[in-house]
Write a protein that holds these residues in place. Structure first.
Motif, PDB file in Angstrom:
ATOM      1  N   ALA A   1       0.858  -1.202   0.000  1.00  0.00           N
ATOM      2  CA  ALA A   1       0.000   0.000   0.000  1.00  0.00           C
ATOM      3  C   ALA A   1       0.887   1.243   0.000  1.00  0.00           C
ATOM      4  O   ALA A   1       1.866   1.310   0.750  1.00  0.00           O
ATOM      5  N   ASP A   2       0.538   2.223  -0.859  1.00  0.00           N
ATOM      6  CA  ASP A   2       1.366   3.420  -1.033  1.00  0.00           C
ATOM      7  C   ASP A   2       0.731   4.593  -0.276  1.00  0.00           C
ATOM      8  O   ASP A   2      -0.310   5.113  -0.682  1.00  0.00           O
ATOM      9  N   ASP A   3       1.394   5.031   0.799  1.00  0.00           N
ATOM     10  CA  ASP A   3       0.812   6.107   1.612  1.00  0.00           C
ATOM     11  C   ASP A   3       1.017   7.492   0.990  1.00  0.00           C
ATOM     12  O   ASP A   3       0.606   8.501   1.557  1.00  0.00           O
ATOM     13  N   ARG A   4       1.705   7.538  -0.164  1.00  0.00           N
ATOM     14  CA  ARG A   4       1.885   8.813  -0.880  1.00  0.00           C
ATOM     15  C   ARG A   4       1.083   8.808  -2.187  1.00  0.00           C
ATOM     16  O   ARG A   4       1.241   9.702  -3.013  1.00  0.00           O
ATOM     17  N   ALA A   5       0.256   7.794  -2.400  1.00  0.00           N
ATOM     18  CA  ALA A   5      -0.502   7.702  -3.657  1.00  0.00           C
ATOM     19  C   ALA A   5      -1.422   8.912  -3.813  1.00  0.00           C
ATOM     20  O   ALA A   5      -1.678   9.372  -4.924  1.00  0.00           O
ATOM     21  N   TYR A   6      -1.925   9.418  -2.715  1.00  0.00           N
ATOM     22  CA  TYR A   6      -2.813  10.598  -2.739  1.00  0.00           C
ATOM     23  C   TYR A   6      -2.224  11.645  -1.811  1.00  0.00           C
ATOM     24  O   TYR A   6      -1.852  11.337  -0.678  1.00  0.00           O
ATOM     25  N   ASP A   7      -2.184  12.886  -2.323  1.00  0.00           N
ATOM     26  CA  ASP A   7      -1.574  13.969  -1.549  1.00  0.00           C
ATOM     27  C   ASP A   7      -2.651  14.674  -0.718  1.00  0.00           C
ATOM     28  O   ASP A   7      -3.005  15.814  -1.003  1.00  0.00           O
ATOM     29  N   PHE A   8      -3.180  13.991   0.270  1.00  0.00           N
ATOM     30  CA  PHE A   8      -4.258  14.577   1.065  1.00  0.00           C
ATOM     31  C   PHE A   8      -3.720  15.710   1.946  1.00  0.00           C
ATOM     32  O   PHE A   8      -2.580  15.654   2.409  1.00  0.00           O
TER      33      PHE A   8
ATOM     34  N   LYS B   1     -11.261  14.696   5.122  1.00  0.00           N
ATOM     35  CA  LYS B   1     -12.363  13.762   4.834  1.00  0.00           C
ATOM     36  C   LYS B   1     -12.977  14.073   3.461  1.00  0.00           C
ATOM     37  O   LYS B   1     -13.234  13.174   2.658  1.00  0.00           O
ATOM     38  N   THR B   2     -13.163  15.380   3.176  1.00  0.00           N
ATOM     39  CA  THR B   2     -13.759  15.763   1.887  1.00  0.00           C
ATOM     40  C   THR B   2     -12.818  15.415   0.725  1.00  0.00           C
ATOM     41  O   THR B   2     -13.270  14.988  -0.341  1.00  0.00           O
ATOM     42  N   SER B   3     -11.516  15.587   0.940  1.00  0.00           N
ATOM     43  CA  SER B   3     -10.558  15.226  -0.117  1.00  0.00           C
ATOM     44  C   SER B   3     -10.647  13.738  -0.433  1.00  0.00           C
ATOM     45  O   SER B   3     -10.574  13.337  -1.601  1.00  0.00           O
ATOM     46  N   LEU B   4     -10.791  12.935   0.591  1.00  0.00           N
ATOM     47  CA  LEU B   4     -10.942  11.490   0.364  1.00  0.00           C
ATOM     48  C   LEU B   4     -12.241  11.214  -0.400  1.00  0.00           C
ATOM     49  O   LEU B   4     -12.264  10.423  -1.356  1.00  0.00           O
ATOM     50  N   LEU B   5     -13.304  11.901   0.010  1.00  0.00           N
ATOM     51  CA  LEU B   5     -14.606  11.719  -0.662  1.00  0.00           C
ATOM     52  C   LEU B   5     -14.488  12.012  -2.161  1.00  0.00           C
ATOM     53  O   LEU B   5     -14.949  11.229  -2.994  1.00  0.00           O
TER      54      LEU B   5
ATOM     55  N   LEU C   1      -5.676   4.432  -0.715  1.00  0.00           N
ATOM     56  CA  LEU C   1      -6.475   5.544  -0.158  1.00  0.00           C
ATOM     57  C   LEU C   1      -6.426   5.516   1.370  1.00  0.00           C
ATOM     58  O   LEU C   1      -6.241   6.552   2.018  1.00  0.00           O
ATOM     59  N   ALA C   2      -6.580   4.324   1.956  1.00  0.00           N
ATOM     60  CA  ALA C   2      -6.544   4.205   3.424  1.00  0.00           C
ATOM     61  C   ALA C   2      -5.181   4.626   3.955  1.00  0.00           C
ATOM     62  O   ALA C   2      -5.081   5.370   4.938  1.00  0.00           O
ATOM     63  N   ALA C   3      -4.114   4.163   3.297  1.00  0.00           N
ATOM     64  CA  ALA C   3      -2.755   4.476   3.771  1.00  0.00           C
ATOM     65  C   ALA C   3      -2.474   5.970   3.633  1.00  0.00           C
ATOM     66  O   ALA C   3      -1.864   6.586   4.523  1.00  0.00           O
ATOM     67  N   SER C   4      -2.924   6.585   2.522  1.00  0.00           N
ATOM     68  CA  SER C   4      -2.675   8.020   2.324  1.00  0.00           C
ATOM     69  C   SER C   4      -3.478   8.847   3.323  1.00  0.00           C
ATOM     70  O   SER C   4      -2.990   9.851   3.866  1.00  0.00           O
ATOM     71  N   PHE C   5      -4.722   8.428   3.575  1.00  0.00           N
ATOM     72  CA  PHE C   5      -5.560   9.129   4.560  1.00  0.00           C
ATOM     73  C   PHE C   5      -4.906   9.053   5.944  1.00  0.00           C
ATOM     74  O   PHE C   5      -4.767  10.065   6.643  1.00  0.00           O
ATOM     75  N   GLN C   6      -4.482   7.867   6.314  1.00  0.00           N
ATOM     76  CA  GLN C   6      -3.882   7.663   7.643  1.00  0.00           C
ATOM     77  C   GLN C   6      -2.585   8.463   7.802  1.00  0.00           C
ATOM     78  O   GLN C   6      -2.327   9.042   8.848  1.00  0.00           O
TER      79      GLN C   6
ATOM     80  N   VAL D   1      -2.161  11.365  10.652  1.00  0.00           N
ATOM     81  CA  VAL D   1      -1.112  11.273  11.672  1.00  0.00           C
ATOM     82  C   VAL D   1      -0.177  12.480  11.561  1.00  0.00           C
ATOM     83  O   VAL D   1       0.236  13.067  12.569  1.00  0.00           O
ATOM     84  N   GLU D   2       0.129  12.874  10.307  1.00  0.00           N
ATOM     85  CA  GLU D   2       0.996  14.053  10.107  1.00  0.00           C
ATOM     86  C   GLU D   2       0.383  15.289  10.760  1.00  0.00           C
ATOM     87  O   GLU D   2       1.077  16.097  11.374  1.00  0.00           O
ATOM     88  N   ALA D   3      -0.953  15.443  10.638  1.00  0.00           N
ATOM     89  CA  ALA D   3      -1.640  16.614  11.208  1.00  0.00           C
ATOM     90  C   ALA D   3      -1.505  16.625  12.727  1.00  0.00           C
ATOM     91  O   ALA D   3      -1.287  17.674  13.340  1.00  0.00           O
TER      92      ALA D   3
END
Ligand code: KG4
Ligand code: ZN
Length: 363
Positions: free
Chosen positions: A204-211, A229-233, A261-266, A270-272
């Motif tokens: 799983a790629d946690d940088r696939a999406y730049d949330f 949350k909206t960015s994920l939506l 998506l789950a890894a990028s969201f997480q 966590v970064e926040a």
């Protein structure tokens, strides 16, 4: 009245019916939790009326179970503690009524405990034979972080009963954002553990999406998770059409894209959290008064595997002792209520029988 140190704790603020017996503020003799997750799962969130009814049915058996597990009788208990704020009003009232009745019938002190502040005490708890993550002598003053389904808040903690709020979420709590993200991805409820599991999918790629990480330029110690949350939506469903409808739902997602998506969201979530902890740490170190010695954490999201690693790294970067509760004590439980109540009792902060349920936090 017994002069012992056993406190019976009761917790019914949301959807867990819980009772615990704790000795001398830290030793957990019993910690019983009747989860309502299966009752609320079909609705994708807690239904308040169903929660209070389930508390009313389950509380007395849960209290009896806790006393049996602790090997003691009601007469052995020195005080009755109850989480009386914040929470769902109907749910709080069930626990409060039971605690008042017990305190009155047994002629024991009643102690009202703030649920959010109790989460911060959870890392001081331990089972017989295993040491607590943090001892009383090492804990204060501390930076405190609670991340749960209902709350995301940072405190300065000068003692277990002396807390000052530094910042909080302006919108969704972190656990709520995890739960909503899981719904968007078509996962079950509660969603936090599901996202955590999916994010650990090999590859799983946690940088696939730049949330986004919100409020970076903002001076405050507040958080915001609604934009994440909206960015994920939008990543899942595309931009809304005129009229607010979406052209697709989550069914197009492959297992791997769902894991990305789950890894990028997480990662972004966590970064926040760490970003604001760093700022709070910097503010504290610039002040001349006593240095921060520890990081106290609590709440259901502290069970998250990535957050646990990030909190451990944060504490070691700054030479802080870390209060990271055992996963058993991260989620809602009554041991944290009984543990904190011990300190309130010794500070003379007992309640009268007209103690009120308060749906909103004190600070
Ligand atoms: O502390 P808690 O039991 O209830 C409140 O006081 O709100 O926290 C429950 C929250 C839920 O939102 C759940 O999804 C989240 O904690 N949670 C997690 C994990 N385990 C529970 N979130 C992320 N990762 C986890 N492993
Ligand atoms: Zn909680």
């Amino acid at each position: 009245m017994p002069s012992g140190t056993l406190i019976l704790g009761i917790e019914t603020s949301c959807d867990e019916t819980a009772a615990a017996v704790v000795e001398a503020g830290t030793l957990v003799r019993a910690n019983v939790i009747a989860s309502q997750a299966r009752i609320h799962a079909p609705y994708g969130g807690v239904v308040p009326e169903l929660a209070s009814r389930a508390h009313a049915e389950r509380l007395l058996p849960v209290v009896r179970h806790a006393l049996d597990e602790a090997g003691c009788a009601l007469a052995d208990v020195a005080a009755i503690a109850v989480g009386h704020r914040p929470g769902l009003i109907g749910s709080l009232l069930v626990g409060l009524a039971a605690a008042k009745a017990l305190a009155w019938a047994l002629n024991r002190p009643l102690i009202g405990v703030d649920h959010v502040q109790a989460h911060l005490y959870a890392s001081l708890l331990h089972r017989p034979g295993s040491p607590p993550p943090l001892t009383q002598a090492d804990a204060w003053p501390a930076l405190g972080l609670v991340v749960s389904g209902g709350h995301t808040v940072m405190y300065r903690c000068d003692s277990p009963v002396d807390l000052t709020r530094l910042g909080a979420t302006l919108d969704d709590a972190l656990g709520e954002a995890f739960d909503k993200a899981a719904t968007i991805l078509g996962l079950g409820y509660p969603g936090g553990p599901e996202i955590d599991r999916l994010a650990r999918t090999p590859g799983a790629d946690d940088r696939a999406y730049d949330f986004p990480v919100a409020l970076r330029r903002h001076d405050s110690l507040d958080f915001s998770f609604s934009g994440l949350k909206t960015s994920l939506l939008y990543a899942v469903r595309g931009l809304p059409l005129p009229g607010g409808q979406f052209e697709r739902d989550h069914h197009w997602l492959s297992e791997m894209s769902r894991a990305d998506l789950a890894a990028s969201f997480q990662r972004a979530a966590v970064e926040a959290v760490i970003y604001k902890l760093e700022r709070a740490w910097k503010n504290w170190s610039q002040q001349a008064d006593c240095p921060c010695r520890a990081l106290l954490t609590g709440g259901g999201v502290c069970a998250n595997s990535r957050l646990r690693v990030a909190l451990t790294e944060f504490a070691s970067r700054h030479g802080l002792r870390l209060g990271l509760p055992d996963p058993e004590f991260c989620l809602d439980n009554a041991a944290m209520i009984a543990g904190l109540a011990y300190h309130l009792l010794h500070a003379g902060r007992c309640a009268s029988l007209d103690l009120q349920a308060e749906p909103t936090p004190a600070c």
